[in-house]
Design an enzyme around this catalytic site. Sequence first.
Site, PDB file in Angstrom:
ATOM      1  N   HIS A   1       0.754  -1.216  -0.285  1.00 25.30           N
ATOM      2  CA  HIS A   1       0.436   0.567   0.065  1.00 25.30           C
ATOM      3  C   HIS A   1       0.751   1.360   0.122  1.00 25.30           C
ATOM      4  CE1 HIS A   1      -0.003   0.917   4.377  1.00 25.30           C
ATOM      5  NE2 HIS A   1       0.332  -0.800   4.440  1.00 25.30           N
TER       6      HIS A   1
ATOM      7  N   ASP B   1       3.310  -6.296   3.305  1.00 28.26           N
ATOM      8  CA  ASP B   1       3.056  -5.806   4.362  1.00 28.26           C
ATOM      9  C   ASP B   1       3.084  -6.527   5.856  1.00 28.26           C
ATOM     10  OD1 ASP B   1       1.859  -3.531   5.785  1.00 28.26           O
ATOM     11  OD2 ASP B   1      -0.134  -3.993   4.660  1.00 28.26           O
TER      12      ASP B   1
ATOM     13  N   ASP C   1       6.117   0.813   6.682  1.00 27.55           N
ATOM     14  CA  ASP C   1       5.096   0.537   6.653  1.00 27.55           C
ATOM     15  C   ASP C   1       4.098   1.439   5.823  1.00 27.55           C
ATOM     16  OD1 ASP C   1       2.845  -1.037   6.520  1.00 27.55           O
ATOM     17  OD2 ASP C   1       1.962  -0.520   8.808  1.00 27.55           O
TER      18      ASP C   1
ATOM     19  N   HIS D   1       3.565   2.450  13.320  1.00 25.34           N
ATOM     20  CA  HIS D   1       2.845   3.246  14.040  1.00 25.34           C
ATOM     21  C   HIS D   1       2.916   5.011  14.638  1.00 25.34           C
ATOM     22  CE1 HIS D   1      -0.821   0.531  11.296  1.00 25.34           C
ATOM     23  NE2 HIS D   1       0.217   0.753  10.653  1.00 25.34           N
TER      24      HIS D   1
ATOM     25  N   ASP E   1      -0.165   4.495   1.093  1.00 27.50           N
ATOM     26  CA  ASP E   1       0.095   5.303   2.315  1.00 27.50           C
ATOM     27  C   ASP E   1       0.639   5.271   3.377  1.00 27.50           C
ATOM     28  OD1 ASP E   1      -2.014   2.901   2.478  1.00 27.50           O
ATOM     29  OD2 ASP E   1      -3.018   3.749   4.468  1.00 27.50           O
TER      30      ASP E   1
ATOM     31  N   GLU F   1      -4.541   1.596   3.054  1.00 32.70           N
ATOM     32  CA  GLU F   1      -5.209   0.645   3.186  1.00 32.70           C
ATOM     33  C   GLU F   1      -5.330   1.232   5.127  1.00 32.70           C
ATOM     34  OE1 GLU F   1      -3.370  -2.959   6.034  1.00 32.70           O
ATOM     35  OE2 GLU F   1      -3.049  -0.582   5.825  1.00 32.70           O
ATOM     36  N   GLU F   2      -4.579   2.530   5.845  1.00 35.24           N
ATOM     37  CA  GLU F   2      -4.233   2.111   7.341  1.00 35.24           C
ATOM     38  C   GLU F   2      -5.415   2.921   7.389  1.00 35.24           C
ATOM     39  OE1 GLU F   2      -2.236   1.108   9.007  1.00 35.24           O
ATOM     40  OE2 GLU F   2      -0.351   1.103   7.618  1.00 35.24           O
TER      41      GLU F   2
END
Length: 471
Positions: free
Chosen positions: A75, A168, A114, A445, A77, A144-145
């Site tokens: 992904h 991922d 990520d 994150h 983003d 995705e997030e």
Amino acid sequence: MDYNELEPKIVFQYFKEISNIPHGSGNTEEISKYLMNFAKEHNLKAIYDSGRNIIIFKDGTKGFENSGPIILQGHMDMVCDKVPDCTIDMSKEGLTLCTDGEYLWADGTTLGGDDGIAVAYILAILASDDIPHPPIEAVITRDEEIGLLGAAELETSYLKGKRLINIDSEDEGIFTAGCAGAMIYTANIPIEFENSDNNTLRIEISGLNGGHSGIDIGKQRENAIKLLGKILYELSQDCKFSVCDINGGVRENVIPKQAYAVICIEDTSKLKDIVKNIKSELINTEKDLKITFSETEISKKLSKQSTEKIITFLTNTKSTALKFNNKNEVLTSLNLGVVSLADNTFRASFMIRSNLKNEKEQQSDILDELVLSLGGSFEHSASYPAWEYAENSKLRETMTAVFERLYDRTPKIETIHAGLECGIIADKINNLDAVSIGPNILEIHTPNEKLDIASTKRTWKFLIEILKELK
Ligand SMILES: [Zn+2]
């Protein structure tokens, strides 16, 4: 250590280019342009689909012209977060990359390893002229997030591949081979208020461990709303009282750490006994649990029947892991994430997850029955399918054999009790054979996110070796 010395050079070169473009979730226009431009510069066919995902195609190399295509997926983003004193505007500015040769991180912010590392690997493979590979369909999804939004709208009609490698995962040596589907379930139960002039007491629960409603649901963590329900139920066996207000949790996908109720009660001695018992039961597992009382004034209370409805609801709903496989991985779970009282309605919402195809519907049916018996209504939303574990997977077998050859050990095959894009894509492509892998990334994150450089190098080699095997 100089960034430009990091190996594999081509992968880190693309990672740097990506890091210079702001690409937080919901802000993927620039990165999309960059990717379309990359395809153009390399004379590769590319599609910007109606879901705002990008698919780039590359023919198989010599000897692989007629092989089945492989879908490589990641992904575009990233989660944007920064330390309080960081002045970077992540919506407009690129990241400041730092390395000590062992790890790569971004100064003051998340790194977006990520899933930027997946994009960097994919671009490096697409740009190469010396890596043997079957036809490639590179799928780079958006957002995705924030709920797997791009994958949900991916136009799979453009794809011919029946094999997919998702890049991922954050644990080298673990192949993810299945994930949970999920649904948000909201119950609305009508309630009635009466006037009240008695003193009221606020009971507040806080300090629980909480956690992710999928990943942590099998760890026997207490749910603040359920705990409050237990107190109210036990109290209702001995005392007369009315609920005046109830509220708890923040989101469906978080195990609630905090909840409170305001009740109208005359004698509080029984309540204090109940709370004392609960605290001593949980002293070892929920060390920071606090249950506090404070006097408040509220001029309205629920009718006797409405108070009973809420207690019945909280007592008869589950919020826990419900089913496990033989490896003790959670298959089906419920998390009662949020409750509130407003506009003459008691509102409660759950995250229902299952790694098995029809089980989330079964769980929602059970809830429907309870809600209807209490005169309420329900909504099912944000539903996505499970990626069921396949006993037989040719791709997983091939990847396992390559892994054993390179690493001299066996990879761990896992399923996770949370959502992955593979689940959504596997639902759209019949008989898709998929595996998710990735290099080690720590503390994703968060501003402490770190990409393991040696692991990134090994995973690059691993990917290249897999492609060679996919004739
Ligand atoms: Zn990710």
